[in-house]
Design a protein around this motif. Structure first.
Motif, PDB file in Angstrom:
ATOM      1  N   ALA A 117       0.847  -1.196   0.000  1.00 39.23           N
ATOM      2  CA  ALA A 117       0.000   0.000   0.000  1.00 39.23           C
ATOM      3  C   ALA A 117       0.885   1.250   0.000  1.00 39.23           C
ATOM      4  N   ALA A 118       1.933   1.210   0.816  1.00 36.03           N
ATOM      5  CA  ALA A 118       2.818   2.371   0.921  1.00 36.03           C
ATOM      6  C   ALA A 118       3.533   2.648  -0.405  1.00 36.03           C
ATOM      7  N   ILE A 119       3.979   1.599  -1.077  1.00 35.00           N
ATOM      8  CA  ILE A 119       4.756   1.770  -2.313  1.00 35.00           C
ATOM      9  C   ILE A 119       3.878   2.294  -3.450  1.00 35.00           C
ATOM     10  N   THR A 120       2.613   1.865  -3.473  1.00 44.63           N
ATOM     11  CA  THR A 120       1.741   2.282  -4.569  1.00 44.63           C
ATOM     12  C   THR A 120       0.967   3.555  -4.253  1.00 44.63           C
ATOM     13  N   GLY A 121       0.793   3.842  -2.963  1.00 41.54           N
ATOM     14  CA  GLY A 121      -0.060   4.952  -2.577  1.00 41.54           C
ATOM     15  C   GLY A 121      -1.510   4.544  -2.395  1.00 41.54           C
ATOM     16  N   MET A 122      -1.800   3.245  -2.629  1.00 40.59           N
ATOM     17  CA  MET A 122      -3.178   2.773  -2.494  1.00 40.59           C
ATOM     18  C   MET A 122      -3.485   2.521  -1.016  1.00 40.59           C
ATOM     19  N   ASP A 123      -4.770   2.215  -0.701  1.00 39.53           N
ATOM     20  CA  ASP A 123      -5.168   2.144   0.703  1.00 39.53           C
ATOM     21  C   ASP A 123      -5.229   0.739   1.283  1.00 39.53           C
ATOM     22  N   ALA A 124      -5.611  -0.237   0.489  1.00 37.24           N
ATOM     23  CA  ALA A 124      -5.810  -1.571   1.054  1.00 37.24           C
ATOM     24  C   ALA A 124      -5.382  -2.624   0.042  1.00 37.24           C
TER      25      ALA A 124
ATOM     26  N   SER B 178      15.012  -5.595   2.416  1.00 34.51           N
ATOM     27  CA  SER B 178      16.422  -5.442   2.031  1.00 34.51           C
ATOM     28  C   SER B 178      16.662  -4.111   1.328  1.00 34.51           C
ATOM     29  N   MET B 179      15.692  -3.667   0.574  1.00 34.48           N
ATOM     30  CA  MET B 179      15.868  -2.471  -0.253  1.00 34.48           C
ATOM     31  C   MET B 179      15.614  -1.186   0.527  1.00 34.48           C
ATOM     32  N   GLY B 180      14.534  -1.145   1.276  1.00 30.03           N
ATOM     33  CA  GLY B 180      14.168   0.107   1.947  1.00 30.03           C
ATOM     34  C   GLY B 180      13.691   1.127   0.931  1.00 30.03           C
ATOM     35  N   PRO B 181      13.208   2.286   1.416  1.00 32.10           N
ATOM     36  CA  PRO B 181      12.586   3.274   0.517  1.00 32.10           C
ATOM     37  C   PRO B 181      13.545   3.842  -0.535  1.00 32.10           C
ATOM     38  N   ASP B 182      14.783   4.141  -0.144  1.00 37.37           N
ATOM     39  CA  ASP B 182      15.702   4.800  -1.088  1.00 37.37           C
ATOM     40  C   ASP B 182      16.090   3.881  -2.237  1.00 37.37           C
ATOM     41  N   ASN B 183      16.383   2.636  -1.900  1.00 35.41           N
ATOM     42  CA  ASN B 183      16.828   1.722  -2.949  1.00 35.41           C
ATOM     43  C   ASN B 183      15.704   1.319  -3.893  1.00 35.41           C
ATOM     44  N   LEU B 184      14.485   1.253  -3.381  1.00 38.41           N
ATOM     45  CA  LEU B 184      13.374   0.937  -4.280  1.00 38.41           C
ATOM     46  C   LEU B 184      13.245   2.035  -5.333  1.00 38.41           C
ATOM     47  N   LYS B 185      13.316   3.283  -4.865  1.00 39.03           N
ATOM     48  CA  LYS B 185      13.209   4.396  -5.807  1.00 39.03           C
ATOM     49  C   LYS B 185      14.386   4.376  -6.786  1.00 39.03           C
TER      50      LYS B 185
ATOM     51  N   ARG C  96       2.778  12.715  -9.077  1.00 32.58           N
ATOM     52  CA  ARG C  96       4.054  12.392  -8.422  1.00 32.58           C
ATOM     53  C   ARG C  96       3.873  11.884  -6.994  1.00 32.58           C
ATOM     54  N   PHE C  97       4.800  11.032  -6.597  1.00 39.97           N
ATOM     55  CA  PHE C  97       4.855  10.515  -5.237  1.00 39.97           C
ATOM     56  C   PHE C  97       5.422  11.610  -4.335  1.00 39.97           C
ATOM     57  N   ALA C  98       4.749  11.887  -3.223  1.00 46.43           N
ATOM     58  CA  ALA C  98       5.227  12.943  -2.333  1.00 46.43           C
ATOM     59  C   ALA C  98       6.139  12.342  -1.271  1.00 46.43           C
ATOM     60  N   GLY C  99       7.349  12.843  -1.204  1.00 50.03           N
ATOM     61  CA  GLY C  99       8.267  12.402  -0.151  1.00 50.03           C
ATOM     62  C   GLY C  99       8.778  10.996  -0.348  1.00 50.03           C
ATOM     63  N   GLU C 100       9.254  10.408   0.748  1.00 54.69           N
ATOM     64  CA  GLU C 100       9.860   9.089   0.718  1.00 54.69           C
ATOM     65  C   GLU C 100       8.778   8.015   0.871  1.00 54.69           C
ATOM     66  N   ILE C 101       8.997   6.854   0.293  1.00 53.83           N
ATOM     67  CA  ILE C 101       8.043   5.744   0.481  1.00 53.83           C
ATOM     68  C   ILE C 101       8.020   5.396   1.974  1.00 53.83           C
ATOM     69  N   PRO C 102       6.838   5.415   2.597  1.00 47.58           N
ATOM     70  CA  PRO C 102       6.790   5.182   4.051  1.00 47.58           C
ATOM     71  C   PRO C 102       6.920   3.703   4.438  1.00 47.58           C
ATOM     72  N   ILE C 103       8.107   3.162   4.240  1.00 50.60           N
ATOM     73  CA  ILE C 103       8.391   1.784   4.685  1.00 50.60           C
ATOM     74  C   ILE C 103       9.686   1.827   5.492  1.00 50.60           C
ATOM     75  N   PRO C 104       9.968   0.784   6.270  1.00 54.27           N
ATOM     76  CA  PRO C 104      11.176   0.809   7.115  1.00 54.27           C
ATOM     77  C   PRO C 104      12.448   0.868   6.271  1.00 54.27           C
ATOM     78  N   PRO C 105      13.530   1.389   6.844  1.00 56.56           N
ATOM     79  CA  PRO C 105      14.796   1.505   6.112  1.00 56.56           C
ATOM     80  C   PRO C 105      15.391   0.139   5.762  1.00 56.56           C
TER      81      PRO C 105
END
Lengths: 485, 131, 444
Positions: free
Chosen positions: A128-135, A345-352, C35-44
């Motif tokens: 949900a977090a990666i796509t921006g969707m809710d469920a 393993s990737m986390g937010p920065d590496n996925l992007k 556009r996606f706003a900010g960082e993806i809200p998942i753990p590091p």
């Protein structure tokens, strides 16, 4: 003369399983009985299957030899467009085989299986977090089943509003599964053409969208590797007519952390975990096709889903408007564990970054090959680029021949003859895990194949010649099907 | 694929826009596909046919031709009742590639024999193919 | 990040070739409102070692783990898996390949699947098996839809109430928007499907019966088949435990037209219900109505035997909305595992193993009866059965759980009339000693 990684090796012959072995051999141990033999009704018993009897080494050599006739991502570059053949990390396989996870039984009470429920819960949240969707529902076993679940959500939504809708708009750049999935839900596909820039026109959607149309099913980025720039306006038009927007997320690898799917106006989408989220494709599966929706549609998602409350994790079944189950249990759970492992393993920065580099690699290939291969849509692409064999027609060489010649050079060919809107399509998706020198070598080898097409077309027409078998007769296979031994 | 000039279009039979041909044989009509159609499809691997006794209107889909990677629907040039199907094609669909005009697919008893006259003759059909 | 090989210099060089100043510039075409706003809200990100620690914590939270004896089947079975399968299936030439679209590069997968199709057809007594569907549940749904394609004029299908409740739920899901009707056939006091109600039903395209059924009861498939055919419908025979056909008559022998079920028993771990393996087979005359991929034998340019995907015109990528199914990816590697497992057992091995399952389950069933439990259904069983106890079983079950034994599941959740009835499963993995402990607790 540029040489790809291809060479010849010592490849061994191996017959079919039942052409070897001897009656009385055994390939695995069976416990000796510690209970009395029970009475058995002779009327129920059969003769047992006619299986060959093989020893353990027979089995091991058989499958080892077979494996050597195969090519995977671990063997070499696999730029199969639309399939996102990125590297499949080994830690993911190891974690999926964790004894507590592998032995977990799906029919036990929630208290017995908190760990597996936690993985489901967290993965639902991450997707949900990666796509921006809710469920999210994790049940669908592959992309096509995710589409089916999504289309059933469409149907359930319209039914809940007492609205009868029989049509669905599907662009000609869609995956073949899209019309088939929609048809299973009683929707008649209405074809929508991409414009000269390879994207959908707002007006084309406005002209076709009416109150008998359930909505639109599009792929974004589309199968030409191009972002549907008008998506927000298209979604507004569809919504204004009471329809819903389905986004096929097969190409999510291009836009993680860059595009918010919900902001695009998409109501339902599926993801292919065996593409974007690095799970191995296993020569045809298992995949996983979680379906993601906006809040208003959550009530229609398949049951059960994992939820968390003060007492821990549990499965939630009480969703009276749910479309029901699409899987006997919780989908391809071992695939879900691998995707969970990848995201952690990737986390937010590496996925992007993965998305950025996937797009960089594809654009780099597009720029460097566009003089050698015809590029029908010359504009910035996302994670894949689509060429055609137009330049090679004068030499009597087709896409298929170039693909087969790439095999001799040690590459899995790109996707060919898809999307259908490009005749003789060659669809290249390098993914982010290929390094620059490997991409450079691939480009040079493609250029060499193009030169061969001009100078020695025979090399292409005869290819492949370095494989264990040469081109196979598909016509005979279809005319006189032999589907078992 | 061949050039138009390499293909054959007998003048004794009629053609449709969907590339079927029709040939009158007494009070029945035999239906097949043109040389152009078989050439476009490539190696035909399977023919799906209706059952004897099935009734169709002009333009109805009455079967399909399959190559390895394509399916092509067959549309009836004239309405009528199927009185025979060419069962030889079930085992040897390649006959359509080899002899498109010898390999009829179905034989019908037309509801309205006059519909035959509305079909294209060879000259018109070739003209249509030239576009 | 170890999965991303690009150096900063390479990124700069490549950006120059594509005419962009920055990675962000690659996405110029994407409208701002998307556009996606900010960082993806998942753990590091975690290192491999931190991730391992995380998984150990999760594993430790599993109250039932690998050191437990789980006397539960109900669609997912604990069987021994030979080490060879782990070793061979992790050969990444199999594991990291895509669907075999280029047969010259995928003969390993293709021959392996052809062998799986063959052994599956032999196990089920059918002419043709496909390259797999997702799982037992969707295989049942696809079988019913196939029945509706074959028996064109009928719009109704029936499923026995003794089919796995989750499979019935999947079938309902698949059929809910098609306009076709799905009805259920009741089960009788012996735990077998009551097919007598078929006499009053019309317009039936297909009827599905599971054997051994959800109660572990072996159905009289021949009688069911006769009744189903008399009603003008196709006979769909479903299963959750394919090992049973090492011992029992196979569905083909009993007249089944379509056979579908779950193949997890054949070498796959329970793994919380997936990856699964939808097995699917039918009579030859129906093959063009079959869903899913098929591998066929052919020859190469030099006349050597080889294998390709074939009869693809049935499938979604060619026939689109008129396809026999929307399935594309299936359960490829699971089918390979099942092939390896069937070949490892061999003809004599599968019989011996099936017999062992039968004997052990019969042993527990008889001992529990001696200890005062009542057999709920009198029909014959394979490795599962349903019993009721003369007193509240919950505390006994709890005591057993403390001894790391999970003693069956209460069927009340699936059949309200069977509340307090417990479904047990015994496979070759469970020792007589453990079974005796269960009986002892029940007798106390």
């Amino acid at each position: 003369m540029k040489s790809g990684p291809g060479t010849s090796g010592l490849i061994l012959n191996e017959p079919l399983l039942w052409e070897k072995g001897k009656k009385g051999r055994r390939g695995m141990s069976i416990p000796t009985s510690d209970v009395p033999e029970a009475v058995l009704d002779a009327g129920l018993t059969g003769a047992g299957p006619d299986f060959p009897d093989l020893s353990e080494i027979d089995i091991v050599r058989h499958y080892t030899r077979l494996s050597q006739w195969n090519f995977g991502v671990d063997t070499g570059m696999y730029p199969l467009g639309s399939c996102t053949m990125k590297y499949n990390p080994k830690i993911n396989d190891k974690l999926a085989a964790t004894p507590e996870i592998a032995s977990a039984h799906p029919m036990l009470d929630d208290g017995s299986v908190q760990g597996t429920l936690q993985i489901m819960y967290e993965l639902q949240k991450y997707l949900a977090a990666i796509t921006g969707m809710d469920a999210v529902s994790l049940q669908p076993s592959a992309g096509a089943q995710g589409e089916l679940a999504g289309m059933l959500v469409f149907a359930a939504y319209h039914r809940s509003r007492g609205s009868v809708r029989t049509k669905i708009l599907i662009p000609d750049t869609a995956h073949g599964t899209n019309p088939a999935s929609a048809a299973l839900c009683g929707f008649r596909p209405v074809a929508l053409k991409a414009n000269a820039q390879g994207v959908l026109d707002v007006q084309a959607v406005a002209d076709l969208m009416d109150d008998e149309t359930a909505g639109i099913m599009l792929t974004n980025p589309n199968t030409l590797g191009i972002f549907e720039t008008n998506i927000r306006q298209i979604a507004d038009i569809v919504h204004a007519k009471g329809g819903l927007v389905y986004g096929d997320g097969a190409n999510m690898n291009a836009i993680m952390g860059i595009v918010d799917i919900k902001k695009c106006g998409v109501d339902v989408m599926h993801l292919n975990l065996h593409k974007t989220f690095s799970t191995p494709h296993g020569g045809g599966g298992p995949g996983a096709g979680p379906v993601c929706v906006v809040r208003e549609l959550e009530r229609f998602l398949p049951v059960p889903r994992a939820v968390k409350d003060s007492e821990g994790y549990r499965l939630e079944f009480d969703r009276p408007e749910s479309i029901g189950r699409v899987h006997g249990f919780h989908g391809n759970f071992s695939v879900l564990v691998r995707a969970w492992s990848y995201i952690r393993s990737m986390g937010p920065d590496n996925l992007k970054k993965a998305s950025q580099l996937a797009v960089l690699n594809a654009n780099y290939i597009k720029e460097r090959l566009k003089k050698d291969l015809h590029l029908p849509y010359d504009r910035p692409c996302m994670h894949e680029c689509v060429f055609s064999d137009l330049f090679q027609h004068e030499n009597g060489v087709k896409t298929l021949d170039m693909a087969k010649r790439l095999i001799d050079h040690g590459y899995h060919p790109p996707t060919i003859y898809f999307p259908l809107v490009v005749p003789g399509a060659i669809m290249i998706e390098p993914t982010e895990t290929e390094c620059k020198e490997d991409i450079d070598l691939f480009i040079e080898v493609v250029q060499q194949v193009v030169a061969e097409a001009r100078e020695k077309p025979e090399l292409l027409l005869q290819a492949p010649v370095r494989t264990k078998l040469r081109r196979l007769d598909e016509t005979q296979a279809a005319r006189h099907p032999c589907l078992r031994g | 694929m061949k050039e138009l000039s390499e293909l054959e279009f007998p003048e004794t039979i009629r053609y449709t826009e969907d590339h079927e041909w029709a040939a009158v044989d007494g009070d029945t009509v035999r239906i097949g596909v043109s040389d152009y159609a078989q050439d476009q499809l490539g190696d035909i691997v399977y023919v799906e046919m209706p059952e004897v006794g099935d009734m169709f209107e002009k333009g109805d889909e009455f079967g399909t031709l399959e190559s390895v990677k394509a399916v092509s629907e067959l549309y009836l040039p004239m309405g009528g009742e199927v009185v025979a199907v060419n069962e030889l094609l079930l085992e040897t669909p390649e006959l359509i590639n080899q002899e498109p005009y010898g390999s009829w697919i179905v034989e019908i008893r037309p509801t309205d024999p006059a519909e035959y006259d509305e079909l294209m003759n060879a000259e018109d059909y070739i003209e249509m193919l030239r576009g | 990040m170890r999965y991303l090989p690009h150096t900063r210099e390479e990124i700069t060089e490549m950006l120059a070739v594509v005419g962009k100043d920055s990675l962000e510039g690659l996405f110029d075409a994407i409208p701002l409102e998307c556009r996606f706003a900010g960082e993806i809200p998942i753990p590091p990100a975690l290192t491999e070692w931190q991730l391992g620690d995380q998984m150990r914590e999760i594993a430790a939270s599993m109250a039932v783990g690998p050191d437990h004896t789980v006397l539960v089947g109900a669609g997912r079975y604990h069987h021994h898996i030979p080490e060879t399968i782990h070793a061979l299936i992790n050969r990444s030439e199999f594991l990291t390949a895509y669907t075999p679209y280029q047969p010259e590069m995928a003969q390993g997968t293709l021959q392996g699947i052809f062998e799986y199709q063959t052994l599956t057809a032999r196990l089920l007594g059918m002419d043709v098996a496909n390259a797999s569907l997702y799982d037992g549940g969707s295989a049942l749904a696809e079988a019913l839809l196939m029945g509706l394609r074959v028996v064109k004029k009928s719009r109704r299908v029936a499923v026995s109430a003794a089919v796995h409740p989750h499979y019935r739920a999947v079938a309902r899901t698949y059929l809910q928007s098609t306009g076709f009707e799905l009805v259920e056939l009741p089960y009788g006091p012996d735990g077998r499907t009551d097919v007598s109600s078929l006499q009053n039903m019309t317009e039936l395209a297909a009827v599905a019966v599971q054997s051994p059924n959800f109660f572990g009861v072996v159905e009289d498939l021949e009688a069911a088949g006769t009744a189903i055919h008399a009603a003008g419908a196709l006979f769909v025979s479903c299963f959750t435990e394919p090992l049973a056909f090492g011992l029992l008559k196979n569905p083909g022998q009993c007249g089944a037209d379509i056979v579908c079920g779950e193949g997890q028993s054949l070498g796959m771990a329970p793994s919380f219900g997936g990856a699964a393996l939808g097995m699917f087979a039918c009579r030859e005359e129906f093959v063009r109505n079959m869903p899913g991929r098929l591998v066929g034998e052919t020859v190469d340019l030099e006349g050597r035997r080889g294998f390709v995907l074939t009869l693809s015109t049935r499938e979604q990528h060619i026939r689109r909305e008129k396809a026999t199914s929307n399935i594309c990816s299936n359960q490829g590697i699971c089918a390979m595992i099942a092939g390896m497992y069937m070949a490892s057992l061999g003809g004599s091995g599968i019989r011996e193993l099936a017999r062992l399952n039968y004997d052990k389950a019969q042993y527990l069933r008889a001992e529990l009866e001696k200890a005062g439990a009542t057999l709920v259904f009198q029909g014959p069983t394979f490795n599962e059965f349903v019993v009721r106890f003369d007193r509240d079983f919950a505390p006994i079950r709890q005591r057993l759980k403390e001894q790391k034994i999970v003693a069956g599941i209460d069927l009340g959740r699936y059949y309200s009339e069977l509340s307090g009835c417990y479904l047990f499963c015994v496979t070759e993995t469970i020792s007589r000693q453990t079974l005796d402990r269960v009986v002892r607790e029940v007798s106390l």
